[in-house]
Write a protein that holds these residues in place. Structure first.
Motif, PDB file in Angstrom:
ATOM      1  N   ALA A 187       4.672  12.251   0.751  1.00 27.43           N
ATOM      2  CA  ALA A 187       3.410  11.616   0.399  1.00 27.43           C
ATOM      3  C   ALA A 187       3.020  11.845  -1.060  1.00 27.43           C
ATOM      4  O   ALA A 187       2.594  10.902  -1.741  1.00 27.43           O
ATOM      5  N   ASP A 216       0.844  -1.197   0.000  1.00 31.42           N
ATOM      6  CA  ASP A 216       0.000   0.000   0.000  1.00 31.42           C
ATOM      7  C   ASP A 216       0.889   1.261   0.000  1.00 31.42           C
ATOM      8  O   ASP A 216       2.100   1.212   0.204  1.00 31.42           O
ATOM      9  N   THR A 217       0.246   2.418  -0.213  1.00 32.57           N
ATOM     10  CA  THR A 217       1.006   3.672  -0.365  1.00 32.57           C
ATOM     11  C   THR A 217       1.743   4.071   0.911  1.00 32.57           C
ATOM     12  O   THR A 217       2.918   4.447   0.845  1.00 32.57           O
ATOM     13  N   LEU A 238       4.775   1.881   1.137  1.00 31.35           N
ATOM     14  CA  LEU A 238       5.738   2.246   0.088  1.00 31.35           C
ATOM     15  C   LEU A 238       6.466   3.530   0.461  1.00 31.35           C
ATOM     16  O   LEU A 238       7.688   3.651   0.271  1.00 31.35           O
ATOM     17  N   ARG A 239       5.723   4.468   0.999  1.00 34.42           N
ATOM     18  CA  ARG A 239       6.352   5.747   1.393  1.00 34.42           C
ATOM     19  C   ARG A 239       7.372   5.519   2.488  1.00 34.42           C
ATOM     20  O   ARG A 239       8.465   6.113   2.475  1.00 34.42           O
ATOM     21  N   ALA A 267       3.055   5.047  -6.631  1.00 33.66           N
ATOM     22  CA  ALA A 267       2.062   3.965  -6.514  1.00 33.66           C
ATOM     23  C   ALA A 267       1.151   3.930  -7.729  1.00 33.66           C
ATOM     24  O   ALA A 267       0.708   2.856  -8.158  1.00 33.66           O
ATOM     25  N   ALA A 309       5.066   9.560  -3.165  1.00 36.81           N
ATOM     26  CA  ALA A 309       4.691   8.150  -2.952  1.00 36.81           C
ATOM     27  C   ALA A 309       3.417   7.823  -3.694  1.00 36.81           C
ATOM     28  O   ALA A 309       3.271   6.742  -4.286  1.00 36.81           O
ATOM     29  N   GLU A 310       2.448   8.753  -3.712  1.00 36.65           N
ATOM     30  CA  GLU A 310       1.220   8.523  -4.452  1.00 36.65           C
ATOM     31  C   GLU A 310       1.457   8.455  -5.958  1.00 36.65           C
ATOM     32  O   GLU A 310       0.867   7.608  -6.666  1.00 36.65           O
TER      33      GLU A 310
END
Length: 203
Positions: free
Chosen positions: A193, A181-182, A185-186, A200, A196-197
């Protein structure tokens, strides 16, 4: 109300005396050079008027080069007459060159007066006027509508970081059996953020 006592300005008195003497000397030179009658009286008036016109132009702050030029010419004519009548020149036998100068003076004075009166102001005046004008007020920034979600700027992600993120996501899927999930991953990548989005979205 009592009137203030009359005060004599020494500088003004001195100026009147000097002007009168210079006026008389110019008249004598003009008369000796063959300009008799009213013409001899017109020469000192012409010299003094050119001096005044040049001085006023100097005080106005425009065309100072031309004003200084004609001021020096008129001053030289006045000073030359003062020196010539001090016994250095025989007024009964005026040399030919002086007669020529006296005869040509009206044309010179007319040219100088015309140039001083009709010289246009320097362009700097318009520039200064523009500087005095206030700057236009900046237009207000457009405010977003109430309830509208502000758009986030596009985040550019380097290709090398995308490749590294794919490896991290694959390792996470191998160990947990679920896609990464984000937030995870972050945390694994240590990026903000928004980035990271964006990563993703490309996995």
């Amino acid at each position: 109300m009592a009137r203030p006592p009359l005060r004599v300005d020494a500088v003004l008195v001195q100026a009147v005396i000097a002007g009168a003497l210079s006026f008389a000397h110019l008249h004598d030179i003009a008369a000796a050079a063959g300009q008799d009658g009213w013409k001899a009286w017109a020469y000192p008036i012409s010299v003094d008027l050119l001096l005044v016109a040049a001085w006023r132009r100097l005080r106005s702050g425009t065309a100072k080069a031309a004003a200084w030029c004609w001021f020096v010419i008129a001053l030289a004519a006045s000073l030359g007459a003062n020196i010539a009548t001090a016994g250095l020149l025989d007024l009964n036998q005026v040399p030919a060159w002086l007669r020529i100068l006296v005869a040509g003076w009206p044309a010179v004075a007319f040219l100088g007066g015309t140039l001083l009166v009709h010289t246009t102001p320097q362009p700097e005046t318009a520039t200064e006027d523009q500087k005095d004008e206030p700057d236009p007020a900046p237009e207000p920034l457009a405010q977003p509508a109430i309830g509208a979600t502000p758009e986030r700027p596009a985040v550019t992600v380097p290709a090398a970081l995308i490749d590294h993120a794919r490896k991290v996501a694959a390792d996470h899927h191998t160990r947990t059996g679920t896609p990464i999930d984000t937030p995870t991953l972050r945390a694994r990548l240590g990026v903000p953020a928004p980035m990271a989005e964006a990563i993703a979205a490309q996995l």
